[in-house]
Design a protein around this motif. Structure first.
Motif, PDB file in Angstrom:
ATOM      1  N   ASN A  33       5.474   4.469   2.568  1.00  0.00           N
ATOM      2  CA  ASN A  33       5.955   5.682   3.092  1.00  0.00           C
ATOM      3  C   ASN A  33       6.454   5.306   4.326  1.00  0.00           C
ATOM      4  OD1 ASN A  33       5.645   8.032   1.574  1.00  0.00           O
ATOM      5  ND2 ASN A  33       3.356   8.317   2.148  1.00  0.00           N
ATOM      6  N   VAL A  73       1.078  10.807  -4.279  1.00  0.00           N
ATOM      7  CA  VAL A  73      -0.049  10.067  -4.224  1.00  0.00           C
ATOM      8  C   VAL A  73      -1.590  10.418  -4.907  1.00  0.00           C
ATOM      9  CG1 VAL A  73      -1.967   9.106  -2.539  1.00  0.00           C
ATOM     10  CG2 VAL A  73       0.541   8.595  -2.242  1.00  0.00           C
ATOM     11  N   HIS A  74      -1.429  11.575  -4.663  1.00  0.00           N
ATOM     12  CA  HIS A  74      -2.793  12.240  -5.528  1.00  0.00           C
ATOM     13  C   HIS A  74      -2.561  13.100  -6.761  1.00  0.00           C
ATOM     14  CE1 HIS A  74      -5.519  11.377  -1.757  1.00  0.00           C
ATOM     15  NE2 HIS A  74      -4.139  11.671  -1.267  1.00  0.00           N
ATOM     16  N   SER A 109       0.943  -1.185  -0.144  1.00  0.00           N
ATOM     17  CA  SER A 109      -0.032   0.032  -0.019  1.00  0.00           C
ATOM     18  C   SER A 109       0.832   1.300  -0.085  1.00  0.00           C
ATOM     19  CB  SER A 109      -0.879   0.028   1.144  1.00  0.00           C
ATOM     20  OG  SER A 109      -0.227   0.305   2.423  1.00  0.00           O
ATOM     21  N   ALA A 138      -3.352   2.941  -5.810  1.00  0.00           N
ATOM     22  CA  ALA A 138      -4.822   2.932  -5.379  1.00  0.00           C
ATOM     23  C   ALA A 138      -5.812   3.922  -5.761  1.00  0.00           C
ATOM     24  CB  ALA A 138      -4.901   2.811  -3.951  1.00  0.00           C
ATOM     25  N   SER A 172      -3.601  15.902   0.245  1.00  0.00           N
ATOM     26  CA  SER A 172      -4.775  15.209   0.186  1.00  0.00           C
ATOM     27  C   SER A 172      -6.144  15.831   0.773  1.00  0.00           C
ATOM     28  CB  SER A 172      -4.678  13.924   0.937  1.00  0.00           C
ATOM     29  OG  SER A 172      -4.256  13.953   2.326  1.00  0.00           O
ATOM     30  N   TYR A 216       0.615   3.387   2.267  1.00  0.00           N
ATOM     31  CA  TYR A 216       0.880   3.589   3.602  1.00  0.00           C
ATOM     32  C   TYR A 216       2.148   2.777   3.980  1.00  0.00           C
ATOM     33  CZ  TYR A 216       0.391   3.773   8.669  1.00  0.00           C
ATOM     34  OH  TYR A 216       0.746   4.083   9.987  1.00  0.00           O
ATOM     35  N   MET A 233       7.167   9.090  -4.404  1.00  0.00           N
ATOM     36  CA  MET A 233       6.519   7.952  -3.922  1.00  0.00           C
ATOM     37  C   MET A 233       5.117   8.196  -4.653  1.00  0.00           C
ATOM     38  SD  MET A 233       4.043   7.852  -1.546  1.00  0.00           S
ATOM     39  CE  MET A 233       2.964   6.453  -0.610  1.00  0.00           C
TER      40      MET A 233
END
Ligand code: PMP
Length: 408
Positions: free
Chosen positions: A118, A215-216, A113, A246, A188, A115, A242
């Motif tokens: 990181n 991520v976003h 994931s 998902a 986020s 999460y 990173m």
């Protein structure tokens, strides 16, 4: 369990208003985004979803589904082990190569994931370099905070997106110790963008490494969906990029991309990489199809941005405040927990619209938001319908409006 322990747990949850349980009930969706039915698979309560992170709809893209089904048929449902002990599959390796190429880095490493990416990467990068001092944005995600905690490195927090503060903290640090700056490109909860060129410049002048959580952004922005740093032509200035599989890539998993030796060190020492079962091969195959598709197609990014801009404009016209118009994350500012929950409930009950109220601890008390995520799978008419419904709820509940023309 003895009663004594049950009592301790009862006390632990005392005072909870059941908000989280209610959240889980509402959140139990069935159907294909953005349409869904509520509560059970056969449910007739048809609703539309406005808070999914499957921003580009890749979680249901035919090429992605096909790749996943084919991989299930070929390789089964699970990886069968950790990456180091029998769990590495052809698709994991291919996906890592694809992600390294996407970001123009030597190598990439997959995690189960974002999460754990990181957590595992930061605990090694900051933790294994003797004396490393970390400079971390105040709004960085919980997974970054946890990774830095696990690193036990000394940490200095700079005010959100405040490069003058970052500079000040770096200038005050010992010039001879290793330094690491950690930021997100798209935040986020705020949906705003970090001042990446300034951060890169400060890092160069102070000899700091940089770790950027995109991520976003991955999939959604930049050439081939490589993210915001790539859009600004400065991906090379960030040591590690990173991302997650998902959100834009519609599946699950996380990764880092960076210099070969950094990736190798994380591979060797990261506990969240070593001590867990690898992603199912079919997930890696699906993610690979999503990454490849988005490297060659701009259509989803264009649709997402067109919907986001339409929503920004319509909210402005109605004086409904939101934090930032820089991205597709439209955080409508309600600033009151009870009101925010009521808005979410009314949108659902009266308009069949699901958008989750975001309260503490995800945001600070008094900064409660409806975090709206228009997606590439919504139509322009659906965006208009959403804003009309929000406008009516806003009016009914007497929420404050901005004087027209002053919203973002
Ligand atoms: N970083 C940021 C900025 C996030 O918002 C999130 C999750 N929303 C993560 C990391 C973790 O990603 P994942 O959901 O893939 O675990």
């Amino acid at each position: 369990m003895t009663t004594q322990y049950l009592d301790l747990f009862s006390r632990l949850i005392e005072g909870s208003d059941g908000g989280k349980r209610e959240f889980l009930e509402i959140g139990r969706l069935a159907g294909r985004f953005p349409a869904a039915s509520l509560r059970d698979i056969e449910g007739t309560d048809s609703i539309s979803v406005w808070c999914s992170n499957d921003y580009l709809g890749m979680g249901q893209h035919p090429a992605v589904l096909e790749a996943m089904k084919e991989a299930v048929d070929k390789f089964g449902a699970g990886a069968g082990g950790s990456r180091n002990i029998g769990g590495t599959n052809h698709y994991h390796v291919q996906l890592e190569k694809e992600l390294a190429a996407l970001h123009g880095k030597d190598d990439a490493l997959l995690f189960t994931s974002g999460y754990t990416a990181n957590d595992g990467a930061l605990s090694v990068i900051a933790g294994r370099l003797e004396g490393c001092v970390v400079f971390s944005d105040a709004l960085n995600h919980a997974s970054i905070i946890d990774g830095l905690r696990h690193s036990r490195a000394e940490k200095r927090i700079f005010r959100h997106n405040d490069t003058a503060h970052l500079e000040e903290l770096l200038a005050a640090a010992d010039p001879d110790v290793p330094k690491l700056i950690v930021a997100e490109s798209v935040y986020s909860m705020n949906g705003d963008i970090a001042p990446l060129p300034e951060i890169a410049d400060i890092a160069k002048r102070h000899g700091a490494m940089t770790y950027l959580d995109e991520v976003h952004a991955v999939g959604m922005y930049g050439p081939e969906g490589a993210g915001i740093a790539a859009r600004q032509g400065i991906a090379d200035d960030f040591t590690v990029i990173m991302g997650t599989l998902a959100k834009g890539f519609g599946t699950t998993g996380g990764y880092i991309a960076g210099p070969a030796d950094v990736i190798e060190a994380v591979r060797m020492f990261s506990r969240s990489f070593i001590f867990t079962t690898a992603l199912p091969p079919a997930v890696a195959a699906a993610a690979l199809a999503a990454v490849r598709h988005l490297r060659s197609s701009d259509a989803e990014r264009e649709q997402l941005w067109s919907n986001a801009q339409l929503m920004h404009r319509l909210l402005n016209e109605r004086g409904i405040p939101f934090i930032s118009d820089q991205t597709h994350i439209v955080s409508v500012l309600v600033r009151d927990e009870a009101l925010c929950k009521r808005m979410s409930a009314e949108l659902l009950d009266r308009h069949g619209i699901y958008v989750q109220a975001i309260n503490a601890p995800s945001v600070r008390v008094g900064e409660e938001i409806l975090r709206v995520a228009p997606g590439a799978v919504h139509s322009a008419d659906e965006v208009r319908g959403f804003v009309d419904a929000l406008d009516q709820v806003w009016e009914r509940l007497g929420a404050d409006r901005l004087p027209l023309g002053t919203a973002k």
